[in-house]
Design an enzyme around this catalytic site. Structure first.
Site, mmCIF file in Angstrom:
data_model
loop_
_atom_site.group_PDB
_atom_site.id
_atom_site.type_symbol
_atom_site.label_atom_id
_atom_site.label_comp_id
_atom_site.label_asym_id
_atom_site.label_seq_id
_atom_site.Cartn_x
_atom_site.Cartn_y
_atom_site.Cartn_z
ATOM 1 N N ARG A 137 -3.458 7.632 -9.976
ATOM 2 C CA ARG A 137 -3.107 6.125 -10.173
ATOM 3 C C ARG A 137 -2.493 5.785 -11.451
ATOM 4 O O ARG A 137 -2.736 6.340 -12.317
ATOM 5 C CB ARG A 137 -4.396 5.238 -10.084
ATOM 6 N N ARG A 251 -17.880 -0.582 -18.179
ATOM 7 C CA ARG A 251 -17.311 -0.697 -16.724
ATOM 8 C C ARG A 251 -15.951 -0.980 -16.683
ATOM 9 O O ARG A 251 -15.487 -1.127 -17.849
ATOM 10 C CB ARG A 251 -18.103 -1.833 -15.986
ATOM 11 N N LYS A 252 -15.367 -0.998 -15.378
ATOM 12 C CA LYS A 252 -13.726 -1.436 -15.307
ATOM 13 C C LYS A 252 -13.663 -2.640 -15.887
ATOM 14 O O LYS A 252 -14.453 -3.672 -15.952
ATOM 15 C CB LYS A 252 -13.392 -1.282 -14.055
ATOM 16 N N GLY A 508 -11.719 -2.323 3.239
ATOM 17 C CA GLY A 508 -12.608 -1.484 4.051
ATOM 18 C C GLY A 508 -14.046 -1.304 3.849
ATOM 19 O O GLY A 508 -14.762 -0.852 4.645
ATOM 20 N N CYS A 513 -11.562 -4.271 -2.717
ATOM 21 C CA CYS A 513 -10.159 -4.060 -3.337
ATOM 22 C C CYS A 513 -9.024 -4.611 -2.601
ATOM 23 O O CYS A 513 -8.111 -5.265 -3.273
ATOM 24 C CB CYS A 513 -9.950 -2.537 -3.314
ATOM 25 N N GLY A 514 -9.212 -5.141 -1.302
ATOM 26 C CA GLY A 514 -8.095 -5.883 -0.850
ATOM 27 C C GLY A 514 -8.531 -7.445 -0.577
ATOM 28 O O GLY A 514 -7.783 -8.110 0.020
HETATM 29 FE FE1 SRM Z 1 -10.734 -0.843 -6.026
HETATM 30 C C1 SRM Z 1 -13.297 1.388 -6.254
HETATM 31 C C2 SRM Z 1 -8.855 1.491 -4.314
HETATM 32 C C3 SRM Z 1 -7.941 -2.807 -6.283
HETATM 33 C C4 SRM Z 1 -12.729 -3.255 -6.753
HETATM 34 N N1 SRM Z 1 -11.026 1.186 -5.530
HETATM 35 C C5 SRM Z 1 -12.086 1.937 -5.686
HETATM 36 C C6 SRM Z 1 -11.746 3.333 -5.407
HETATM 37 C C7 SRM Z 1 -11.516 4.119 -6.883
HETATM 38 C C8 SRM Z 1 -12.905 4.080 -4.808
HETATM 39 C C9 SRM Z 1 -12.686 5.572 -4.496
HETATM 40 O O1 SRM Z 1 -13.131 6.219 -5.439
HETATM 41 O O2 SRM Z 1 -12.366 5.696 -3.658
HETATM 42 C C10 SRM Z 1 -10.454 3.179 -4.356
HETATM 43 C C11 SRM Z 1 -9.716 4.343 -4.242
HETATM 44 C C12 SRM Z 1 -8.996 4.425 -2.985
HETATM 45 C C13 SRM Z 1 -7.668 5.152 -2.811
HETATM 46 O O3 SRM Z 1 -7.605 6.324 -2.264
HETATM 47 O O4 SRM Z 1 -6.656 4.349 -3.086
HETATM 48 C C14 SRM Z 1 -10.027 2.021 -4.793
HETATM 49 N N2 SRM Z 1 -8.732 -0.824 -5.539
HETATM 50 C C15 SRM Z 1 -8.071 0.099 -5.006
HETATM 51 C C16 SRM Z 1 -6.594 -0.196 -4.448
HETATM 52 C C17 SRM Z 1 -5.781 1.097 -4.855
HETATM 53 C C18 SRM Z 1 -6.721 -0.716 -3.226
HETATM 54 C C19 SRM Z 1 -5.060 -0.920 -2.689
HETATM 55 O O5 SRM Z 1 -5.151 -0.440 -1.634
HETATM 56 O O6 SRM Z 1 -4.355 -1.607 -3.516
HETATM 57 C C20 SRM Z 1 -6.473 -1.107 -5.763
HETATM 58 C C21 SRM Z 1 -6.033 -0.318 -7.027
HETATM 59 C C22 SRM Z 1 -5.592 -1.148 -7.921
HETATM 60 C C23 SRM Z 1 -4.860 -0.655 -9.206
HETATM 61 O O7 SRM Z 1 -3.759 -0.513 -9.031
HETATM 62 O O8 SRM Z 1 -5.570 -0.519 -10.401
HETATM 63 C C24 SRM Z 1 -7.822 -1.686 -5.903
HETATM 64 N N3 SRM Z 1 -10.352 -2.656 -6.569
HETATM 65 C C25 SRM Z 1 -9.412 -3.488 -6.415
HETATM 66 C C26 SRM Z 1 -9.744 -4.771 -6.754
HETATM 67 C C27 SRM Z 1 -8.461 -6.016 -6.822
HETATM 68 C C28 SRM Z 1 -8.153 -6.565 -8.023
HETATM 69 O O9 SRM Z 1 -8.265 -5.974 -9.176
HETATM 70 O O10 SRM Z 1 -7.499 -7.620 -8.073
HETATM 71 C C29 SRM Z 1 -10.873 -5.057 -6.930
HETATM 72 C C30 SRM Z 1 -11.837 -6.496 -6.947
HETATM 73 C C31 SRM Z 1 -11.659 -6.910 -8.225
HETATM 74 C C32 SRM Z 1 -12.631 -6.639 -9.180
HETATM 75 O O11 SRM Z 1 -12.513 -5.225 -9.644
HETATM 76 O O12 SRM Z 1 -13.434 -7.073 -9.794
HETATM 77 C C33 SRM Z 1 -11.678 -3.668 -6.741
HETATM 78 N N4 SRM Z 1 -12.651 -0.851 -6.589
HETATM 79 C C34 SRM Z 1 -13.306 -2.060 -6.599
HETATM 80 C C35 SRM Z 1 -14.807 -1.729 -6.735
HETATM 81 C C36 SRM Z 1 -15.810 -2.824 -7.091
HETATM 82 C C37 SRM Z 1 -15.984 -2.857 -8.547
HETATM 83 C C38 SRM Z 1 -17.526 -3.260 -9.210
HETATM 84 O O13 SRM Z 1 -17.524 -4.064 -9.991
HETATM 85 O O14 SRM Z 1 -18.401 -3.178 -8.375
HETATM 86 C C39 SRM Z 1 -14.868 -0.376 -6.487
HETATM 87 C C40 SRM Z 1 -16.171 0.392 -6.846
HETATM 88 C C41 SRM Z 1 -16.612 0.889 -8.176
HETATM 89 O O15 SRM Z 1 -15.608 0.663 -9.044
HETATM 90 O O16 SRM Z 1 -17.754 1.260 -8.438
HETATM 91 C C42 SRM Z 1 -13.291 0.264 -6.319
HETATM 92 FE FE1 SF4 Z 2 -12.087 2.052 -0.665
HETATM 93 FE FE2 SF4 Z 2 -11.903 -0.193 -2.045
HETATM 94 FE FE3 SF4 Z 2 -11.138 -0.135 0.437
HETATM 95 FE FE4 SF4 Z 2 -13.760 -0.057 -0.196
HETATM 96 S S1 SF4 Z 2 -12.347 -1.688 -0.288
HETATM 97 S S2 SF4 Z 2 -12.717 1.070 1.242
HETATM 98 S S3 SF4 Z 2 -13.552 0.849 -2.196
HETATM 99 S S4 SF4 Z 2 -10.245 0.879 -1.061
#
Ligand code: SRM
Ligand code: SF4
Length: 589
Positions: A137, A251-252, A508, A513-514
């Site tokens: 990323r 955290r993030k 998913g 994330c979506g």
């Molecule tokens: Fe996300 C974790 C993908 C935007 C909330 N997210 C993950 C992981 C890293 C989990 C994993 O290890 O597999 C996913 C990687 C999958 C992959 O192979 O791509 C993943 N998140 C994504 C992406 C790629 C979705 C997409 O298809 O666009 C987005 C990448 C953004 C970027 O460029 O950095 C993505 N994730 C988001 C968003 C949307 C946003 O930022 O507006 C959210 C919700 C907003 C937020 O963060 O508050 C989001 N992702 C999460 C969370 C829940 C966080 C929490 O506080 O619990 C996780 C799980 C975690 O962090 O423990 C997570």
């Molecule tokens: Fe993976 Fe984020 Fe989609 Fe859940 S919402 S399936 S963590 S990419």
């Protein structure tokens, strides 16, 4: 260096950094002198058997260390105390060489090293779906990239063979898929050479800086936020070389800057949302602060009014001090209660402002609620639009679910060079646009074959589709999303006439994330039954609004099987009943 745009605001454009953006493998991230340990803490660390030099504790303030040594710290904190991920960007170089020389392989690495610590270098091991391969990323501040960068991404993705592909993410960012440790360091350094970086893009770090895809060309923006977003990214990542001072957050954290009333970066779901507005008394253009928006499996929080107004030249310092406040004071126990919102709630908004102001050495001004006579409709940036610069246009195209190939990266760059100014922009809807296209180029540009795949004038449903990664690559996924989302939307477009864009978002799992809560129709992976047997299903959310006065979608139905025979008619009935869609007349056989 050299790609920083000038800001249109009264504030001078930031100076180009003294150091080039290109990366030299080094321990430059060690520039930060952390607070000396108190004897009492030193004793506790020794008694706990922690190797201080390798631990995150080395990089924390004493109050941060107190929190990271609390009795019930979460698993991630234990991992960071044992050995921190900030060295990962050096380790990657060493690992690549060793793997190529046959001296090690990914299976030899400890679980925490490969699955957790490498995320500080932006490498996400896809253990469950594609063991031994990684998603990388990046950081693409404000979603802006150049032809040179796109051509490098084409080369890097092409290097990965048939497994290589990419994504435009919901934070207007790029991801590269399918790399192994043997390529990771080569790509890591190649990216740095073109001014891109993957450092600190995962785990407890700041995510990609979002702004406006039409910054600097938008007739309706208050200011061009690109300069600020670059400055922030440089501050956060130490010019892409890694910044130890900000790599040990609890955290993030998501930061978004909204320069117009459209709120393109969805500030209400960012931990720190800066919303441009005009001060009613002084007339200056600055930012109101929104705090604490986030999604997770346990809690989905709309941001709260941060009661703070920032001048433009306070933004970088404010963000830096807010990150340090989070680092030093944020709790590190239950990981579901560590996002910024929890700290802001614990302190109270006004005490939080005072604390950040104290660290900045200023008395921060309180915020206000801007009053507008009219209601602003969030604009779609797809299609062809005149810019504020006369005779120039931007062209926005839909990238279905954000999935791209090496050839697409190449074509994105070629088109930018041939018809525009050699740059593109990404959107949080996972789409792309080309700015600064002279009117005379519009006709020939539209004839490019790329636009058969990525439509400039997509249908009302396909054009607003968003999807997270889903089960194809993501180990947390309950269901497959991207491929299914594209298939279902195609069927819906074939069968329905929809009077205006309807934003369908797929995610998913409940991490969202979506971003289903901001969608018109949101589909979140969840359990369902079909003919009495467990099957992939969705929870359906309806009614999210974005832009001014946003609201979250609420749950409409759950346990709906993803099987086309169930899901397609269900979505059609929602589109007909709630969004005015009409069944298309059958074409004569
Ligand atoms: Fe996300 C974790 C993908 C935007 C909330 N997210 C993950 C992981 C890293 C989990 C994993 O290890 O597999 C996913 C990687 C999958 C992959 O192979 O791509 C993943 N998140 C994504 C992406 C790629 C979705 C997409 O298809 O666009 C987005 C990448 C953004 C970027 O460029 O950095 C993505 N994730 C988001 C968003 C949307 C946003 O930022 O507006 C959210 C919700 C907003 C937020 O963060 O508050 C989001 N992702 C999460 C969370 C829940 C966080 C929490 O506080 O619990 C996780 C799980 C975690 O962090 O423990 C997570
Ligand atoms: Fe993976 Fe984020 Fe989609 Fe859940 S919402 S399936 S963590 S990419």
């Amino acid at each position: 260096a050299g790609r920083r745009p000038a800001r249109t605001s009264a504030v001078a454009a930031p100076e180009a950094p003294a150091e080039p953006r290109s990366f030299a493998p080094s321990n430059d991230w060690g520039v930060y002198e952390a607070e000396p340990l108190t004897p009492e803490l030193a004793k506790r660390i020794e008694e706990a058997g922690i190797d201080f030099e390798n631990s995150q504790l080395k990089w924390l303030s004493n109050s941060g260390r107190e929190r990271a040594l609390a009795p019930k710290i979460n698993k991630a904190e234990k991992t960071k105390n044992e050995k921190h991920g900030i060295t990962a960007w050096e380790d990657v170089g060493e690992l690549g060489r060793l793997v190529r020389e046959g001296k090690t392989k990914w299976e030899d690495l400890g679980l925490d090293d490969i699955d957790v610590r490498l995320k500080w270098a932006g490498l996400f091991h896809r253990r469950k779906r594609a063991p031994g391969t990684f998603m990388m990323r990046l950081k693409v501040p404000n979603g802006e990239a150049t032809t040179k960068q796109l051509h490098y991404l084409a080369e890097a993705t092409g290097m990965l063979g048939p497994d290589g592909c990419g994504d435009i993410t919901t934070r207007a960012n790029f991801q590269i898929r399918g790399m192994t440790l043997a390529e990771a360091d080569i790509i890591f350094h190649g990216l740095q050479e073109v001014g891109l970086s993957s450092v600190q893009s995962g785990m407890d770090n700041v995510r990609n800086m979002t702004g406006s895809p039409i910054a600097g060309i938008d007739p309706h923006e208050f200011l061009d936020v690109r300069g600020l977003n670059y400055e922030l990214n440089d501050m956060i990542t130490n010019y892409g070389k890694g910044n130890a001072a900000l790599a040990s957050l609890p955290r993030k954290i998501n930061i978004g800057l909204s320069p117009s009333r459209d709120d393109f970066p969805h500030t209400h779901i960012n931990d720190v949302g800066l919303v441009a507005c005009q001060h009613p008394e002084t007339g200056e253009i600055g930012f109101n602060v929104e705090l604490g928006g986030y999604f997770s499996t346990k809690r989905n929080a709309m941001s709260i009014f941060g009661n703070t107004f920032l001048a433009q030249d306070q933004v970088v310092d404010y963000c830096q001090r807010t990150l340090e406040t989070f680092r030093d004071l944020g709790r590190r126990e239950d990981r579901q209660k560590t996002r910024l919102m929890w700290l802001v709630e614990e302190m109270g908004v006004d005490a939080y402002r005072e604390e950040v102001g104290r660290r900045m050495g200023v008395q921060l001004r309180t915020g206000f609620h801007p009053e507008y006579a009219d209601k602003w409709e969030r604009r779609s940036v797809l299609g062809i639009h005149p810019q504020k610069q006369e005779g120039l246009f931007w062209v926005g195209a839909n990238v279905p679910a954000g999935r791209i190939t090496a050839d697409d990266y190449q074509a994105f760059g070629d088109i930018a060079e041939k018809y525009g100014d050699g740059t593109i922009r990404l959107t949080v809807e996972q789409d792309i646009l080309w700015p600064n296209i002279p009117e005379k180029n519009l006709e020939s540009m539209q004839k490019e074959p790329l636009f058969q795949k990525f439509k400039i004038f997509p249908g009302n449903l396909e054009g607003s589709l968003v999807s997270c990664t889903g089960a194809q690559f993501c180990g947390l996924a309950v269901i497959e999303t991207k491929n299914r989302a594209m298939h279902i939307v195609k069927k819906l477009e074939e069968q329905l006439d929809t009077p205006k864009p309807v934003r369908i978002h797929w995610t998913g799992c409940p991490n969202s994330c979506g971003q289903v809560q901001v969608a018109d129709i949101g589909l979140m992976g969840g359990p369902a039954k079909l003919n009495g047997k467990a099957t992939e299903g969705v929870r359906i959310f309806v009614g999210g609004t974005i832009g001014q006065d946003p609201t979250f979608a609420s749950e409409f139905e759950k346990g709906i099987a993803c099987d086309e025979s169930i899901l397609l008619p269900k979505l059609k009935s929602i589109l007909v009943e709630k969004f005015g869609a009409k069944e298309k007349a059958l074409s004569p056989a």
